[in-house]
Design a protein around this motif. Structure first.
Motif, PDB file in Angstrom:
ATOM      1  N   ILE A  77       0.838  -1.205   0.000  1.00 16.49           N
ATOM      2  CA  ILE A  77       0.000   0.000   0.000  1.00 16.49           C
ATOM      3  C   ILE A  77       0.871   1.253   0.000  1.00 16.49           C
ATOM      4  CG2 ILE A  77      -1.540   1.350   1.512  1.00 16.49           C
ATOM      5  CD1 ILE A  77      -2.888  -1.349   2.257  1.00 16.49           C
ATOM      6  N   GLY A  78       2.027   1.187   0.671  1.00 15.72           N
ATOM      7  CA  GLY A  78       2.917   2.342   0.723  1.00 15.72           C
ATOM      8  C   GLY A  78       3.632   2.584  -0.590  1.00 15.72           C
ATOM      9  N   PRO A  79       4.544   1.686  -0.978  1.00 19.02           N
ATOM     10  CA  PRO A  79       5.357   1.932  -2.173  1.00 19.02           C
ATOM     11  C   PRO A  79       4.541   2.027  -3.463  1.00 19.02           C
ATOM     12  CG  PRO A  79       5.806  -0.254  -1.225  1.00 19.02           C
ATOM     13  CD  PRO A  79       5.006   0.504  -0.222  1.00 19.02           C
ATOM     14  N   GLN A  80       3.415   1.329  -3.526  1.00 21.36           N
ATOM     15  CA  GLN A  80       2.610   1.379  -4.759  1.00 21.36           C
ATOM     16  C   GLN A  80       1.560   2.492  -4.730  1.00 21.36           C
ATOM     17  OE1 GLN A  80       1.077  -2.544  -5.738  1.00 21.36           O
ATOM     18  NE2 GLN A  80       3.071  -3.503  -5.424  1.00 21.36           N
ATOM     19  N   HIS A  81       1.530   3.265  -3.643  1.00 23.88           N
ATOM     20  CA  HIS A  81       0.547   4.359  -3.515  1.00 23.88           C
ATOM     21  C   HIS A  81      -0.857   3.856  -3.866  1.00 23.88           C
ATOM     22  CE1 HIS A  81       4.384   6.476  -3.784  1.00 23.88           C
ATOM     23  NE2 HIS A  81       3.792   7.519  -3.245  1.00 23.88           N
ATOM     24  N   LEU A  82      -1.229   2.743  -3.254  1.00 25.51           N
ATOM     25  CA  LEU A  82      -2.452   2.047  -3.673  1.00 25.51           C
ATOM     26  C   LEU A  82      -3.740   2.791  -3.336  1.00 25.51           C
ATOM     27  CD1 LEU A  82      -1.938  -1.761  -2.920  1.00 25.51           C
ATOM     28  CD2 LEU A  82      -2.200  -0.626  -5.132  1.00 25.51           C
ATOM     29  N   LEU A  83      -3.736   3.517  -2.200  1.00 28.70           N
ATOM     30  CA  LEU A  83      -4.997   4.078  -1.703  1.00 28.70           C
ATOM     31  C   LEU A  83      -4.996   5.604  -1.693  1.00 28.70           C
ATOM     32  CD1 LEU A  83      -5.440   1.786   1.454  1.00 28.70           C
ATOM     33  CD2 LEU A  83      -6.305   1.391  -0.868  1.00 28.70           C
ATOM     34  N   ASP A  84      -6.164   6.182  -1.986  1.00 28.47           N
ATOM     35  CA  ASP A  84      -6.356   7.617  -1.783  1.00 28.47           C
ATOM     36  C   ASP A  84      -6.846   7.896  -0.370  1.00 28.47           C
ATOM     37  OD1 ASP A  84      -5.943   8.756  -4.579  1.00 28.47           O
ATOM     38  OD2 ASP A  84      -7.304   7.081  -4.926  1.00 28.47           O
ATOM     39  N   LEU A  85      -7.564   6.939   0.185  1.00 27.32           N
ATOM     40  CA  LEU A  85      -8.119   7.068   1.534  1.00 27.32           C
ATOM     41  C   LEU A  85      -8.141   5.682   2.161  1.00 27.32           C
ATOM     42  CD1 LEU A  85      -9.883   8.562   3.777  1.00 27.32           C
ATOM     43  CD2 LEU A  85     -11.867   7.800   2.456  1.00 27.32           C
ATOM     44  N   LEU A  86      -7.790   5.611   3.445  1.00 33.43           N
ATOM     45  CA  LEU A  86      -7.945   4.362   4.197  1.00 33.43           C
ATOM     46  C   LEU A  86      -8.956   4.608   5.309  1.00 33.43           C
ATOM     47  CD1 LEU A  86      -7.197   1.450   5.006  1.00 33.43           C
ATOM     48  CD2 LEU A  86      -5.283   2.405   6.323  1.00 33.43           C
ATOM     49  N   ILE A  87      -9.953   3.737   5.378  1.00 31.18           N
ATOM     50  CA  ILE A  87     -10.967   3.783   6.436  1.00 31.18           C
ATOM     51  C   ILE A  87     -10.733   2.593   7.360  1.00 31.18           C
ATOM     52  CG2 ILE A  87     -13.440   3.732   6.951  1.00 31.18           C
ATOM     53  CD1 ILE A  87     -13.948   4.633   4.027  1.00 31.18           C
ATOM     54  N   ILE A  88     -10.701   2.817   8.672  1.00 30.41           N
ATOM     55  CA  ILE A  88     -10.665   1.707   9.628  1.00 30.41           C
ATOM     56  C   ILE A  88     -12.012   1.709  10.341  1.00 30.41           C
ATOM     57  CG2 ILE A  88      -9.488   0.616  11.558  1.00 30.41           C
ATOM     58  CD1 ILE A  88      -6.954   2.103  10.822  1.00 30.41           C
ATOM     59  N   CYS A  89     -12.825   0.691  10.050  1.00 31.60           N
ATOM     60  CA  CYS A  89     -14.226   0.687  10.481  1.00 31.60           C
ATOM     61  C   CYS A  89     -14.697  -0.740  10.712  1.00 31.60           C
ATOM     62  CB  CYS A  89     -15.081   1.384   9.417  1.00 31.60           C
ATOM     63  SG  CYS A  89     -16.857   1.277   9.735  1.00 31.60           S
ATOM     64  N   PRO A  90     -14.831  -1.182  11.934  1.00 34.66           N
ATOM     65  CA  PRO A  90     -14.577  -0.475  13.177  1.00 34.66           C
ATOM     66  C   PRO A  90     -13.101  -0.491  13.536  1.00 34.66           C
ATOM     67  CG  PRO A  90     -15.279  -2.713  13.657  1.00 34.66           C
ATOM     68  CD  PRO A  90     -15.350  -2.560  12.157  1.00 34.66           C
ATOM     69  N   CYS A  91     -12.702   0.474  14.370  1.00 36.79           N
ATOM     70  CA  CYS A  91     -11.346   0.497  14.916  1.00 36.79           C
ATOM     71  C   CYS A  91     -11.415   0.183  16.412  1.00 36.79           C
ATOM     72  CB  CYS A  91     -10.706   1.870  14.689  1.00 36.79           C
ATOM     73  SG  CYS A  91      -8.956   1.909  15.158  1.00 36.79           S
ATOM     74  N   THR A  92     -10.764  -0.882  16.828  1.00 35.65           N
ATOM     75  CA  THR A  92     -10.761  -1.307  18.235  1.00 35.65           C
ATOM     76  C   THR A  92      -9.876  -0.403  19.095  1.00 35.65           C
ATOM     77  OG1 THR A  92      -8.926  -2.747  17.725  1.00 35.65           O
ATOM     78  CG2 THR A  92     -11.126  -3.748  17.690  1.00 35.65           C
TER      79      THR A  92
END
Ligand SMILES: Cc1cc2nc3c(=O)[nH]c(=O)nc-3n(C[C@H](O)[C@H](O)[C@H](O)COP(=O)(O)O)c2cc1C
Length: 192
Positions: A77-92
């Protein structure tokens, strides 16, 4: 919105997984490319709220994409710049604490670290019984962090669970839109 790719990461707040799947449907309805991610705990644990395999199958059906479920699989996800936004749902509370402390030993925390290094928004939907006790410091630290946004949250049962906090899952898609625009959806604190 076809050029936007959203990561949707699910942690082990098992009682909220059904609501999280509704939120995932709403996110997928808004953005074409949604990549599902689960914590190892979520991937391995069957509970009274459902079976891990069924949850992951449902996520893959909604997203039409294989689930990411390991540190190794999340790292690109980092080196390939895969995401414009990351959602953590639910986050513990567990993952909130790791994010606040810079601990990266799970698929979700690896996804967050990899994504944040690209200076892109991370949206957190907290769900934890110790939000106003043990996890309060983590939430406070993350509220003050660049690129981090929250789905509006509040106390879900002040009488019986006085320290419990949970996000309003019906606002995930709107909070995601705001985060993509560099804004925190308001009001952040919900009244019970
Ligand atoms: C049935 C069940 C329900 C749970 N619900 C929650 C919850 O709502 N919030 C939370 O912070 N932890 C909850 N936990 C504890 C987490 O699953 C546990 O802290 C786990 O290590 C989280 O890992 P993760 O953050 O990598 O997903 C629950 C555990 C079980 C077995």
């Amino acid at each position: 919105m076809d050029n936007i790719t959203v990561g949707f990461a699910v942690c082990g707040s098992f009682c909220t997984h059904a609501k999280a799947m509704t939120a995932l449907e709403q996110v997928r309805a808004r953005w074409q490319n949604v990549i599902p991610i689960v914590s190892e705990c979520t991937a391995e644990t069957d509970t009274r709220f459902g079976k891990a395999h069924d949850l992951m199958r449902e996520m893959e059906r909604i997203c039409d994409h294989r689930v990411i479920a390991s540190v190794k699989a999340a790292e690109p996800i980092g080196p390939q710049h895969l995401l414009d936004l990351l959602i953590i749902c639910p986050c513990t509370g567990n993952t909130l604490g790791k994010l606040a402390s810079g601990v990266t030993d799970s698929s979700v925390t690896m996804a967050a670290k990899a994504h944040l290094r690209n200076g892109r928004p991370l949206l957190i939907a907290p769900s934890t019984n110790d939000g106003l006790s043990g996890s309060a410091a983590s939430i406070g630290a993350l509220l003050n962090r660049k690129y981090i946004y929250f789905v509006p949250f509040g106390q879900d049962d002040p009488a019986k669970k006085p320290t419990s906090l949970v996000a309003d899952f019906s606002q995930v898609a709107d909070a995601a839109q705001a985060a993509l625009e560099g804004q925190q959806l308001q009001p952040l604190l919900l009244r019970t």
